[in-house]
Design an enzyme around this catalytic site. Sequence first.
Site, PDB file in Angstrom:
ATOM      1  N   ASP A  13      20.155  54.958  52.123  1.00 20.04           N
ATOM      2  CA  ASP A  13      21.347  55.809  51.958  1.00 20.04           C
ATOM      3  C   ASP A  13      21.921  56.288  53.284  1.00 20.04           C
ATOM      4  O   ASP A  13      22.482  57.381  53.368  1.00 20.04           O
ATOM      5  CB  ASP A  13      21.034  57.031  51.069  1.00 20.04           C
ATOM      6  CG  ASP A  13      20.379  56.633  49.776  1.00 20.04           C
ATOM      7  OD1 ASP A  13      20.823  55.636  49.189  1.00 20.04           O
ATOM      8  OD2 ASP A  13      19.422  57.305  49.363  1.00 20.04           O
ATOM      9  N   LYS A  16      25.116  52.385  55.203  1.00 16.45           N
ATOM     10  CA  LYS A  16      25.197  51.006  55.725  1.00 16.45           C
ATOM     11  C   LYS A  16      26.440  50.284  55.224  1.00 16.45           C
ATOM     12  O   LYS A  16      27.082  49.554  55.962  1.00 16.45           O
ATOM     13  CB  LYS A  16      23.963  50.192  55.286  1.00 16.45           C
ATOM     14  CG  LYS A  16      22.663  50.699  55.838  1.00 16.45           C
ATOM     15  CD  LYS A  16      21.485  49.910  55.292  1.00 16.45           C
ATOM     16  CE  LYS A  16      21.163  50.177  53.849  1.00 16.45           C
ATOM     17  NZ  LYS A  16      20.655  51.520  53.546  1.00 16.45           N
ATOM     18  N   GLY A  40      22.504  50.758  46.491  1.00 17.92           N
ATOM     19  CA  GLY A  40      23.836  51.192  46.084  1.00 17.92           C
ATOM     20  C   GLY A  40      24.651  51.416  47.331  1.00 17.92           C
ATOM     21  O   GLY A  40      24.408  52.352  48.081  1.00 17.92           O
ATOM     22  N   HIS A  41      25.565  50.508  47.611  1.00 19.59           N
ATOM     23  CA  HIS A  41      26.398  50.641  48.805  1.00 19.59           C
ATOM     24  C   HIS A  41      27.778  51.138  48.412  1.00 19.59           C
ATOM     25  O   HIS A  41      28.519  50.458  47.714  1.00 19.59           O
ATOM     26  CB  HIS A  41      26.506  49.292  49.527  1.00 19.59           C
ATOM     27  CG  HIS A  41      25.241  48.914  50.223  1.00 19.59           C
ATOM     28  ND1 HIS A  41      25.035  47.695  50.830  1.00 19.59           N
ATOM     29  CD2 HIS A  41      24.105  49.615  50.424  1.00 19.59           C
ATOM     30  CE1 HIS A  41      23.817  47.679  51.363  1.00 19.59           C
ATOM     31  NE2 HIS A  41      23.244  48.813  51.115  1.00 19.59           N
ATOM     32  N   GLN A 218      18.198  49.509  51.234  1.00 17.49           N
ATOM     33  CA  GLN A 218      17.171  50.551  51.420  1.00 17.49           C
ATOM     34  C   GLN A 218      17.030  50.875  52.914  1.00 17.49           C
ATOM     35  O   GLN A 218      17.990  50.733  53.649  1.00 17.49           O
ATOM     36  CB  GLN A 218      15.818  50.149  50.804  1.00 17.49           C
ATOM     37  CG  GLN A 218      15.819  50.161  49.272  1.00 17.49           C
ATOM     38  CD  GLN A 218      16.371  48.872  48.679  1.00 17.49           C
ATOM     39  OE1 GLN A 218      16.017  47.782  49.082  1.00 17.49           O
ATOM     40  NE2 GLN A 218      17.249  48.988  47.701  1.00 17.49           N
ATOM     41  N   ARG A 297      20.633  60.691  41.232  1.00 19.60           N
ATOM     42  CA  ARG A 297      19.701  61.788  41.518  1.00 19.60           C
ATOM     43  C   ARG A 297      20.126  62.535  42.775  1.00 19.60           C
ATOM     44  O   ARG A 297      20.663  61.938  43.705  1.00 19.60           O
ATOM     45  CB  ARG A 297      18.283  61.237  41.768  1.00 19.60           C
ATOM     46  CG  ARG A 297      17.605  60.719  40.542  1.00 19.60           C
ATOM     47  CD  ARG A 297      16.240  60.145  40.879  1.00 19.60           C
ATOM     48  NE  ARG A 297      16.314  58.896  41.629  1.00 19.60           N
ATOM     49  CZ  ARG A 297      15.270  58.227  42.087  1.00 19.60           C
ATOM     50  NH1 ARG A 297      14.059  58.711  41.923  1.00 19.60           N
ATOM     51  NH2 ARG A 297      15.416  57.080  42.725  1.00 19.60           N
ATOM     52  N   SER A 407      30.364  57.758  62.373  1.00 19.29           N
ATOM     53  CA  SER A 407      31.326  57.901  61.280  1.00 19.29           C
ATOM     54  C   SER A 407      31.499  59.371  60.943  1.00 19.29           C
ATOM     55  O   SER A 407      30.555  60.160  60.989  1.00 19.29           O
ATOM     56  CB  SER A 407      30.920  57.076  60.058  1.00 19.29           C
ATOM     57  OG  SER A 407      30.067  57.808  59.227  1.00 19.29           O
TER      58      SER A 407
HETATM   59  P1  IMP Z   1      12.317  51.034  43.695  1.00 18.72           P
HETATM   60  O1  IMP Z   1      12.916  50.323  44.866  1.00 18.72           O
HETATM   61  O2  IMP Z   1      13.278  51.217  42.558  1.00 18.72           O
HETATM   62  O3  IMP Z   1      11.008  50.450  43.281  1.00 18.72           O
HETATM   63  O4  IMP Z   1      11.978  52.534  44.172  1.00 18.72           O
HETATM   64  C1  IMP Z   1      10.976  52.810  45.152  1.00 18.72           C
HETATM   65  C2  IMP Z   1      11.395  53.953  46.057  1.00 18.72           C
HETATM   66  O5  IMP Z   1      12.477  53.522  46.881  1.00 18.72           O
HETATM   67  C3  IMP Z   1      11.899  55.202  45.322  1.00 18.72           C
HETATM   68  O6  IMP Z   1      11.541  56.344  46.078  1.00 18.72           O
HETATM   69  C4  IMP Z   1      13.405  55.040  45.346  1.00 18.72           C
HETATM   70  O7  IMP Z   1      14.083  56.271  45.256  1.00 18.72           O
HETATM   71  C5  IMP Z   1      13.594  54.396  46.718  1.00 18.72           C
HETATM   72  N1  IMP Z   1      14.808  53.568  46.798  1.00 18.72           N
HETATM   73  C6  IMP Z   1      15.003  52.343  46.286  1.00 18.72           C
HETATM   74  N2  IMP Z   1      16.223  51.896  46.578  1.00 18.72           N
HETATM   75  C7  IMP Z   1      16.808  52.848  47.312  1.00 18.72           C
HETATM   76  C8  IMP Z   1      18.076  52.950  47.964  1.00 18.72           C
HETATM   77  O8  IMP Z   1      18.915  52.049  47.932  1.00 18.72           O
HETATM   78  N3  IMP Z   1      18.303  54.104  48.643  1.00 18.72           N
HETATM   79  C9  IMP Z   1      17.378  55.093  48.733  1.00 18.72           C
HETATM   80  N4  IMP Z   1      16.186  55.035  48.158  1.00 18.72           N
HETATM   81  C10 IMP Z   1      15.900  53.931  47.459  1.00 18.72           C
END
Ligand code: IMP
Length: 418
Positions: A13, A16, A40-41, A218, A297, A407
């Site tokens: 987050d 990017k 989620g971009h 991520q 969340r 930014s």
């Molecule tokens: P998973 O990738 O859904 O298995 O989640 C594993 C951990 O990575 C959790 O703490 C999620 O909140 C975190 N996570 C997964 N994708 C993202 C992202 O795109 N941004 C921030 N945290 C992420």
Amino acid sequence: MPITAVIGGQWGDEGKGKIVDLLCEDMDLVARYQGGANAGHTVNIDGETIILHQVPSGILRPDTACILGHGMVVDPVALSEELDILAQHNISTQGRIQISYAAHIVTPVHKAMDRATGHVIGTTLRGIGPAYADKARRLGVRAVDLRDTPQLREYLLGRLELGVKQGEFEPDELDTVNRELETFLAAADRLVPMLGDSISSLHHAIDTKKNILIEGAQGTLLDIDLGTYPFVTSSHPTSGGIATGLGVPVQQIDRLIGIFKSYTTRVGEGPFPTELNDEAGDRLQTEGAEFGATTGRKRRCGWFDAVAARYSCQINGFSELALTKLDVLDQFDTLQICIAYEINGTQLPGFSAAIHHLNQVSPVYVELPGWKSDTSSLKSAEELPPAARNYIQRLEELLHVPIARVSVGAERNQILTL
Ligand code: IMP
């Protein structure tokens, strides 16, 4: 500058998508190498917000081709929905997306498994961990398998049976999964024309000197090997993941850009040394509109952690950085940067020395004056107030990597070049 990679330096987050979107202007090809619909971009264009989960942000530029590499776990249902959303925005995806034959596929069974256990670390419930687990167990279904629907159906029914036998999901999920199978098979069928040999496509682009952008999802501290295990995702968001997730050798990457938010956020469970459970934390959360782009969340917020960020620069080998959301700090009287960790009054040598007991460390802060002025309307870096420049410079000194961009808002034009 043929190959540029953009990687999140913190817990995801970092913003990017926005930097990728900016760089895409000059790109022929954009490729993703890991993760799936957990990403989620968010990109804002002319007041419109588009959230991309699997399709690389390059799709928003009309002439850029997109690759979903074999290091990803692709969710056909979510991808099909994403294609519809892009069509609603009049963005053509026809012939522009290639999915690697070898990419693994997230099935309804994986999502049910994630629903059964994901709460332990607070996953996005997108079936990511179970899909990567099946890949490692040599049980996975790959994109190439989507071409044979009858066999795929048979495989899924078998996998479902195994799941029941092994208690991999709650028994009352059975009806849901059975119902989801038909939607899944229809979506899978829709993706078949997009499948291809992405390694050849990438190497052809390299050989013909095309401009290539590699988009990480991520962030570094969520890397399954290098992050804060077990509170991590199941892939390699770090630069090392590029070689295995795309088949592009590391020495071909000319420019590695690390993206850092001007403060720190984290979604889900896990240690977070600079987390603020006070008014300042609430303020960062509100001012920064810190809600997960995938799950909605609330993100946990805290001061910039230069100890973690330095580690991130070291292990990724970033050649330059972009600092996002500086404007969120505009109205703070003072700002803090974490410059060291202590346990019982003893300073630790760095992040990797602390990673196995991060919950016990106390951050050591340096306090800097705030700038108390609006940076979001600035048009050039020269206009930045001295205290903001000082903040940026201090981070550069701590991270040993130059910050090339900052930014100051969500729009495409709110990026300042330093
Ligand atoms: P998973 O990738 O859904 O298995 O989640 C594993 C951990 O990575 C959790 O703490 C999620 O909140 C975190 N996570 C997964 N994708 C993202 C992202 O795109 N941004 C921030 N945290 C992420």
